[in-house]
Write an enzyme that holds these catalytic residues in place. Structure first.
Site, PDB file in Angstrom:
ATOM      1  N   HIS A  20      -8.948  59.265  -0.200  1.00 42.09           N
ATOM      2  CA  HIS A  20      -8.455  60.030  -1.341  1.00 42.09           C
ATOM      3  C   HIS A  20      -7.152  59.427  -1.858  1.00 42.09           C
ATOM      4  O   HIS A  20      -6.239  59.163  -1.095  1.00 42.09           O
ATOM      5  CB  HIS A  20      -8.259  61.486  -0.931  1.00 42.09           C
ATOM      6  N   ASP A  28      -8.652  42.257 -16.634  1.00 44.75           N
ATOM      7  CA  ASP A  28      -9.138  41.187 -17.492  1.00 44.75           C
ATOM      8  C   ASP A  28      -8.748  39.842 -16.882  1.00 44.75           C
ATOM      9  O   ASP A  28      -8.098  39.782 -15.836  1.00 44.75           O
ATOM     10  CB  ASP A  28      -8.635  41.356 -18.927  1.00 44.75           C
ATOM     11  N   HIS A  98       2.343  48.877 -20.305  1.00 43.74           N
ATOM     12  CA  HIS A  98       1.683  47.760 -19.634  1.00 43.74           C
ATOM     13  C   HIS A  98       2.538  47.221 -18.491  1.00 43.74           C
ATOM     14  O   HIS A  98       2.005  46.846 -17.442  1.00 43.74           O
ATOM     15  CB  HIS A  98       1.353  46.651 -20.635  1.00 43.74           C
ATOM     16  N   TYR A 120      -5.335  44.102 -22.941  1.00 45.71           N
ATOM     17  CA  TYR A 120      -5.170  45.373 -22.234  1.00 45.71           C
ATOM     18  C   TYR A 120      -6.480  45.942 -21.686  1.00 45.71           C
ATOM     19  O   TYR A 120      -6.625  47.154 -21.539  1.00 45.71           O
ATOM     20  CB  TYR A 120      -4.444  46.395 -23.127  1.00 45.71           C
ATOM     21  N   SER A 121      -7.412  45.078 -21.363  1.00 45.97           N
ATOM     22  CA  SER A 121      -8.691  45.511 -20.779  1.00 45.97           C
ATOM     23  C   SER A 121      -8.537  45.586 -19.265  1.00 45.97           C
ATOM     24  O   SER A 121      -9.085  44.775 -18.509  1.00 45.97           O
ATOM     25  CB  SER A 121      -9.813  44.551 -21.179  1.00 45.97           C
ATOM     26  N   ASN A 122      -7.750  46.567 -18.849  1.00 48.12           N
ATOM     27  CA  ASN A 122      -7.435  46.778 -17.443  1.00 48.12           C
ATOM     28  C   ASN A 122      -7.445  48.272 -17.172  1.00 48.12           C
ATOM     29  O   ASN A 122      -7.076  49.071 -18.037  1.00 48.12           O
ATOM     30  CB  ASN A 122      -6.033  46.246 -17.115  1.00 48.12           C
TER      31      ASN A 122
END
Length: 131
Positions: A20, A28, A98, A120-122
């Site tokens: 948990h 990216d 970011h 920003y593909s994270n």
């Protein structure tokens, strides 16, 4: 041989070991990997595999209670933002800068590197519990 789910043994092991609030990152191709964090590199070439492909698979396999995204994705990559939010029904979504996002990756159990080449593909996926 495993018949269903994620076949990548590194990813399967990380997911099986989660507790948990443990965190897994999907990044990216340009996301820096902090020293000491396990990197699972799936990148083949730019855009392969895509961020959304890996996100879809992990959302099927992992109990996710919360995710973290960079605030900048909203304006800098609205298509990716919209597609990501479509997958987040019932999941708490938090936005950070970011720079803060990159700092947060330091305590992840693993970072899965994709071939994604859009800004920003994270995402940080925080593990929930099934009960």
């Amino acid at each position: 041989m495993k018949k269903h789910g994620i076949l990548n043994s590194d990813i399967a092991k990380v997911l099986a070991d989660l507790g948990h609030t443990d965190k897994v990152v999907i990044g990216d191709a340009g996301l820096p990997i902090p020293e000491g964090v396990k990197k699972i590199d799936l990148s083949l070439r730019l855009q392969e595999p895509a961020f959304q492909t890996i996100l879809e698979l992990l959302m099927e396999e992992m109990e996710v209670e919360k995710v973290f995204l960079a605030e900048e994705i909203k304006e800098q990559n609205p298509d990716q933002f919209e597609r990501t939010m479509e997958r987040m029904a019932g999941v708490d979504v938090a936005f950070v800068t970011h720079e803060t996002f990159k700092e947060m990756t330091g305590d992840a159990k693993a970072i899965i590197r994709t071939g994604e080449a859009t800004p920003y593909s994270n995402i940080i996926l925080q593990s929930g519990v099934l009960f």
